[in-house]
Design a protein around this motif. Structure first.
Motif, PDB file in Angstrom:
ATOM      1  N   PHE A 130       0.832  -1.198   0.000  1.00 15.67           N
ATOM      2  CA  PHE A 130       0.000   0.000   0.000  1.00 15.67           C
ATOM      3  C   PHE A 130       0.872   1.255   0.000  1.00 15.67           C
ATOM      4  O   PHE A 130       0.590   2.226  -0.704  1.00 15.67           O
ATOM      5  CB  PHE A 130      -0.932  -0.003   1.214  1.00 15.67           C
ATOM      6  CG  PHE A 130      -1.963   1.083   1.181  1.00 15.67           C
ATOM      7  CD1 PHE A 130      -3.157   0.901   0.500  1.00 15.67           C
ATOM      8  CD2 PHE A 130      -1.741   2.288   1.824  1.00 15.67           C
ATOM      9  CE1 PHE A 130      -4.109   1.911   0.462  1.00 15.67           C
ATOM     10  CE2 PHE A 130      -2.686   3.297   1.795  1.00 15.67           C
ATOM     11  CZ  PHE A 130      -3.879   3.109   1.108  1.00 15.67           C
ATOM     12  N   ILE A 147     -10.602   3.549  -3.762  1.00 14.15           N
ATOM     13  CA  ILE A 147     -10.560   2.100  -3.561  1.00 14.15           C
ATOM     14  C   ILE A 147     -11.985   1.564  -3.519  1.00 14.15           C
ATOM     15  O   ILE A 147     -12.833   2.074  -2.786  1.00 14.15           O
ATOM     16  CB  ILE A 147      -9.866   1.746  -2.233  1.00 14.15           C
ATOM     17  CG1 ILE A 147      -8.493   2.421  -2.126  1.00 14.15           C
ATOM     18  CG2 ILE A 147      -9.739   0.238  -2.076  1.00 14.15           C
ATOM     19  CD1 ILE A 147      -7.981   2.560  -0.710  1.00 14.15           C
ATOM     20  N   TYR A 160      -8.019  -0.442   5.224  1.00 12.16           N
ATOM     21  CA  TYR A 160      -8.033   0.853   4.542  1.00 12.16           C
ATOM     22  C   TYR A 160      -8.332   1.991   5.507  1.00 12.16           C
ATOM     23  O   TYR A 160      -7.758   3.079   5.399  1.00 12.16           O
ATOM     24  CB  TYR A 160      -9.043   0.839   3.390  1.00 12.16           C
ATOM     25  CG  TYR A 160      -8.679  -0.124   2.290  1.00 12.16           C
ATOM     26  CD1 TYR A 160      -7.389  -0.168   1.767  1.00 12.16           C
ATOM     27  CD2 TYR A 160      -9.626  -1.010   1.780  1.00 12.16           C
ATOM     28  CE1 TYR A 160      -7.059  -1.059   0.759  1.00 12.16           C
ATOM     29  CE2 TYR A 160      -9.296  -1.901   0.769  1.00 12.16           C
ATOM     30  CZ  TYR A 160      -8.006  -1.921   0.269  1.00 12.16           C
ATOM     31  OH  TYR A 160      -7.687  -2.805  -0.721  1.00 12.16           O
ATOM     32  N   ALA A 165      -8.263   6.027   5.118  1.00 15.71           N
ATOM     33  CA  ALA A 165      -9.354   6.102   4.141  1.00 15.71           C
ATOM     34  C   ALA A 165     -10.653   6.554   4.801  1.00 15.71           C
ATOM     35  O   ALA A 165     -10.864   6.342   5.993  1.00 15.71           O
ATOM     36  CB  ALA A 165      -9.558   4.752   3.470  1.00 15.71           C
TER      37      ALA A 165
END
Length: 199
Positions: A130, A147, A160, A165
């Motif tokens: 990542f 994503i 995430y 995120a």
């Protein structure tokens, strides 16, 4: 994976990234994010236990298929190797007008795929991949990563979130025509790459 195992990470040539297809992509589902609520009152997310099953994406999400469907000119492939064995991978897409996921934006990248062999999960491989994607995205001048994830892939969603995120959209009917995924809910997540971009 042994404690003395050394994993090597490389960006591979997209013209022949067939080695990517040697990496399995299986998700063990034990719980889901149940989505509740409608309308202007908002929605809530709650983890719910389900009867365990394994979802295998390996045959449907692979380089061979992508090469037939898309122009890979602006795709970047990253692979983690244990010796000569590929054990993890990630794909970044950007500057591709044919991809609706990019929303017509030149400053947005899509984490198209990330996978880690079952024997190498929870060892930092996904985290490193990542980071490689983020670094490449920043080098390309992108300001956000997008994503796609599903509500039955709780480990990925949680991963995430740990990367910063946030949820940009929830689509309960994204897979409505797919008999194998009709009950799944699509989450579109975004990671801001630079300070000052609001969540």
């Amino acid at each position: 994976m042994g404690k003395d195992t050394v994993i090597h990470y490389v960006e591979i040539d997209k013209s022949d990234a067939s080695v990517y297809d040697e990496i399995e992509m299986k998700v063990r589902v034990k719980e889901i994010y149940e989505v509740n609520g409608n309308g202007m009152d908002g929605i809530t997310f709650q983890k719910k236990k389900v009867s365990p099953y394994t979802k295998d994406f390996t045959e449907n999400a692979n380089y061979k298929r992508w090469k037939r469907q898309f122009d890979l000119e602006n795709w970047n492939f990253f692979v983690a190797f244990d010796g000569n064995r590929p054990v993890g991978g990630a794909v970044l897409c950007s500057h591709s007008s044919e991809l609706n996921m990019l929303e017509g934006r030149a400053d947005l990248g899509v984490l198209w795929d990330i996978r880690v062999d079952s024997g190498y999960k929870h060892c930092g491989v996904g985290q490193r991949l990542f980071q490689l994607v983020k670094d490449r995205a920043e080098n390309l001048g992108l300001i956000q990563l997008k994503i796609e994830c599903q509500n039955n892939n709780v480990p990925a969603v949680d991963f995430y979130f740990k990367q910063g995120a946030h949820i940009g959209a929830v689509n309960r009917y994204a897979y409505y025509g797919d008999k194998d995924a009709a009950d799944e809910v699509q989450f579109l997540l975004y990671v801001n790459l630079y300070p000052g971009i609001h969540n």
